[in-house]
Design a protein around this motif. Sequence first.
Motif, short mmCIF file in Angstrom:
data_model
loop_
_atom_site.label_atom_id
_atom_site.label_comp_id
_atom_site.label_asym_id
_atom_site.label_seq_id
_atom_site.Cartn_x
_atom_site.Cartn_y
_atom_site.Cartn_z
N ALA A 280 0.82 -1.18 0.00
CA ALA A 280 0.13 -0.18 0.01
C ALA A 280 0.90 1.35 0.17
CB ALA A 280 -0.72 0.12 1.18
N ARG A 281 0.57 2.26 -0.75
CA ARG A 281 1.09 3.66 -0.68
C ARG A 281 0.45 4.34 0.47
NH1 ARG A 281 3.84 5.71 -4.83
NH2 ARG A 281 3.23 7.66 -4.42
N ASP A 282 1.18 4.54 1.54
CA ASP A 282 0.76 5.15 2.68
C ASP A 282 1.93 6.01 3.37
OD1 ASP A 282 2.23 3.67 4.52
OD2 ASP A 282 0.56 2.04 4.48
N THR A 315 -0.77 11.87 -2.98
CA THR A 315 -1.23 10.67 -3.91
C THR A 315 -1.03 9.55 -2.94
OG1 THR A 315 1.04 10.38 -4.46
CG2 THR A 315 -0.21 11.53 -6.10
N THR A 316 -0.82 9.45 -1.75
CA THR A 316 -0.66 8.45 -0.80
C THR A 316 -1.76 8.61 0.33
OG1 THR A 316 0.90 7.32 0.56
CG2 THR A 316 0.91 9.52 0.71
N THR A 317 -2.13 7.68 1.10
CA THR A 317 -2.93 7.37 2.26
C THR A 317 -2.23 7.47 3.62
OG1 THR A 317 -4.59 5.72 1.09
CG2 THR A 317 -4.55 5.96 3.35
N TRP A 318 -3.07 8.48 4.11
CA TRP A 318 -2.54 8.97 5.50
C TRP A 318 -3.04 7.78 6.65
CZ3 TRP A 318 -4.66 14.37 5.84
CH2 TRP A 318 -3.99 15.40 4.99
N ARG A 319 -2.22 7.22 7.34
CA ARG A 319 -2.52 6.42 8.40
C ARG A 319 -3.09 7.07 9.60
NH1 ARG A 319 0.23 1.12 7.86
NH2 ARG A 319 0.58 1.04 9.99
#
Length: 400
Positions: A280-282, A315-319
């Motif tokens: 995953a891109r995070d 472009t990436t998800t925040w945890r």
Amino acid sequence: MFSVFKKKPVTQAPEGLIDVRALIAASTLPSHLRLAEAYFQNMSLASGEFRKPFMGAEAVQLVPLLGVMLSHLRFHSGVRILDFGCGTGWLSQSLALMGAEVVAVDPSATALRLAEANTLSRYPELKGRIRYCEFDGEHLDVEDGQIDRVVCMDSFHHVPNPDVILREFGRVLANDGRAVFSEPGENHSRSAESQHAMRTFGVIENDIVLADIWPLAQRAGFKELKVAPYAVPPLLSLQEFDDLRSRARAKATMNKLFTDVYSSLPTGGRQFVLMKDEPARDSRFRDGLAAHLTAKTFSDGPLLKIDLVARNTGTTTWRPSGQTAGSVNVGLITRGPGGDWDYEFRRYRSIPAQVHPGEVTTVTLTIAKSEFEGRELYADLVAEQVIWFGQNGAAPIRVF
């Protein structure tokens, strides 16, 4: 897909050469494990092995290979790594110093004891960051899906049962895990050094043939195999380097690179990665981290209330907020009259769920005005142990 690694017909080793397949078949698994233990039994911490990767001239080859491995590891602070065939533990130690949680695995109890003693004598702060596990040749002492990365640095070519080992890698790796290898090549067993080791000590010096490994890896749950065409390119003249800017002029330079370097790849080592699902891109990685912040402030006597709106413009998800690597927290930052910044002023774990690209999260903060009296107050987001968003391209927003 891997036509360049087409399986070659199996042939007998020429007369006088040790056939590694016969060597593997002639001994039991416990016998092979005893050889690994015997290698380390007369070793001490004074051995040059404990200076790796900077062990004399060997470093000239080892360090660049380590760089290739690290570049494809997708490292982040807190990543859980299994170092397979850790030996003296130099790689486990290095990964732990970088911020990883490491499981160091080796069939030699002596190697593990020496590795732990060496690390704790040099870096006592690493106590508890590396777990040392003796390997029985078939089962890794790790629960299913508890590892993010496996590393094999010149170890996989020593195993007699690669199918079993790959199944164990697939079992212990998380769904988005990967195994990264730096190993010798297809004709390793026939080299003079390998023949000497097999003839003198009986150790396995197997060939690494990707066309053979890939079917085993697929059965172990891996979905992709990628190869790093590693080579040390020759130095180019300034003109040759400048010619790479143009497709038309680059042809001669690319021909030189192929002739001098890449044409020899089939006889070289193998740096490759086995992947399960695409990771995953995070926010454990800084690439793609971006936000647009707006804020409204309200005075309530001695208190300041801040309504902060954060839009994920990257472009990436925040945890979600927390303490682990990549957790996205809200940070209040102060700036004094002299221009000094305090980035450790205040953290708020106020983002309860993932924030995907394009989504918005709203946070309400309350702080006593006396806590920052005489200083300017700013807000920003921070991906813990990774980077402040403001360092990644956007300045913090001033709120008071």
